[in-house]
Design an enzyme around this catalytic site. Sequence first.
Site, mmCIF file in Angstrom:
data_model
loop_
_atom_site.group_PDB
_atom_site.id
_atom_site.type_symbol
_atom_site.label_atom_id
_atom_site.label_comp_id
_atom_site.label_asym_id
_atom_site.label_seq_id
_atom_site.Cartn_x
_atom_site.Cartn_y
_atom_site.Cartn_z
ATOM 1 N N LYS A 200 0.845 -1.201 0.000
ATOM 2 C CA LYS A 200 0.000 0.000 0.000
ATOM 3 C C LYS A 200 0.877 1.246 0.000
ATOM 4 C CE LYS A 200 -4.010 1.886 2.529
ATOM 5 N NZ LYS A 200 -4.921 1.686 3.704
ATOM 6 N N SER B 278 -9.702 1.502 2.471
ATOM 7 C CA SER B 278 -8.865 2.328 1.622
ATOM 8 C C SER B 278 -7.776 1.533 0.898
ATOM 9 C CB SER B 278 -8.218 3.446 2.463
ATOM 10 O OG SER B 278 -7.383 2.914 3.452
ATOM 11 N N SER C 189 -9.867 -0.813 6.577
ATOM 12 C CA SER C 189 -9.262 -0.670 5.253
ATOM 13 C C SER C 189 -8.566 -1.892 4.675
ATOM 14 C CB SER C 189 -8.284 0.499 5.249
ATOM 15 O OG SER C 189 -9.010 1.692 5.188
HETATM 16 N N1 GLN Z 1 -13.228 4.044 5.935
HETATM 17 C C1 GLN Z 1 -12.614 4.338 7.176
HETATM 18 C C2 GLN Z 1 -12.114 5.758 7.181
HETATM 19 O O1 GLN Z 1 -12.284 6.389 6.211
HETATM 20 C C3 GLN Z 1 -11.479 3.392 7.441
HETATM 21 C C4 GLN Z 1 -10.291 3.694 6.648
HETATM 22 C C5 GLN Z 1 -9.068 2.934 7.057
HETATM 23 O O2 GLN Z 1 -9.149 1.895 7.712
HETATM 24 N N2 GLN Z 1 -7.918 3.496 6.730
HETATM 25 O O3 GLN Z 1 -11.584 6.255 8.124
#
Ligand code: GLN
Length: 427
Positions: free
Chosen positions: A30, A105, A129
């Site tokens: 990532k 994400s 994410s």
């Molecule tokens: N969708 C959640 C957020 O926007 C989780 C994102 C993540 O785990 N980085 O914070």
Amino acid sequence: MGDPLNAFITACDLPPLKEGRLSGLRIAVKDNISTAGVPTTCGSRILQGYVPPYDAFVVELLRAEGARIVGKTNMDEFGMGNTTENSGFGPTLNPIDPRRVSGGSSGGSGAAVAAGMADLALGSDTGGSIRCPAAFCGIAGHKPTYGRVSRFGLVAYANSLEQIGPLARSVQEIATLLQVLCRHDPRDSTCRNRPFDLVPTGEIRGVKIGIPEEFFGFGVDPRVAAVVYRAIERLEELGAEVIACSMPSMKYALAAYYTTCMSEASSNLARFDGVRYGLPVDHRPSWHEAFREVRKRGFGSEVKRRVMLGTFALSAGYYGRYYAKAQIARDLVREDFAQLFREVDLIAGPTMPTIAFRLGEKSDPLSSYLADILTVPANLAGIPAISIPCGEVEGMPVGLQLMGRHFQDELVVDAAYAYEQARGCER
Ligand code: GLN
């Protein structure tokens, strides 16, 4: 290599440092995990052109075990989202249906593994994410216990919530990666010395699995719920004991999560001023103007929204009403889990309330936030959680989520393995 799904922001070829348990495997990382000499953008225009001078600890570990790093994967900007549509470099399409999102994400990591562009991937999970893209792309993804994997070299979004973890096509590979990743690192003061010790057996007889009713409320598509219930029945047939239970604090979880992550983000993202990283500053009369200009150009709208809301939640006069309240609610979630884990060994439910969204479907922020309701509780409590494929709705994969006690990642992974083996035999 073509990348029609837009899974990668940067292709690269970081060769292995020696032979090891991951020899011959191509790993996608990532783009918020630092790679020496290879751009690391966090999906943000503000970091375009930024090249870290060092590898994250997890990248060192992978390369020392024989892995080849083949690219940096697309993501919602700084991890803020569940679709990758908040990336500064365009969304990642779902390999099963390119009219749909890959989740987020870590959507690029999910798509790259599901489409076979990488054998394995690393993601980060602040509020779901890793698990969301795993569920949406039909693969496995594990969020380790908080403190099990070093965050050294991970660009911080919300430190108290996030962990780096693996995505793979099989649970066996998740176990192999965790064996490599769970290593003590003094450079992350929250990192504990808890090696991952498991050879999956798939034996779950007598394991008690709690099913909180709330995990089947909150806008969960009844078709998704039905698929997950069938998977839980399958675990019961394998000898697990399934116990209905309740988690009353679920109604506060989303508010506690979003208030906390935005507050931490507003503080963490203050370092992006164009002076030290990424987008260069214009020579303007005052620092304030330069700071404003760089952040105006470099950040996308979701990041700006969160920095503003987080700053507000932390500000004098409002801190007690928002940030401090969120910490109280977070404690309620932790206490609920502690209580449940006195009775059961694992907790199961769906990973996401629906199948992968269509591109553009979550255009208002609130509806996107609501879709995180089933994943954020594990981050608030710091417990381990895995998502594995358990069936389909409209031809799209559905994820089964299993959560466990702190540092019992082994049990979580072994139960997932039991399910995967049984399902594999059936097909
Ligand atoms: N969708 C959640 C957020 O926007 C989780 C994102 C993540 O785990 N980085 O914070």
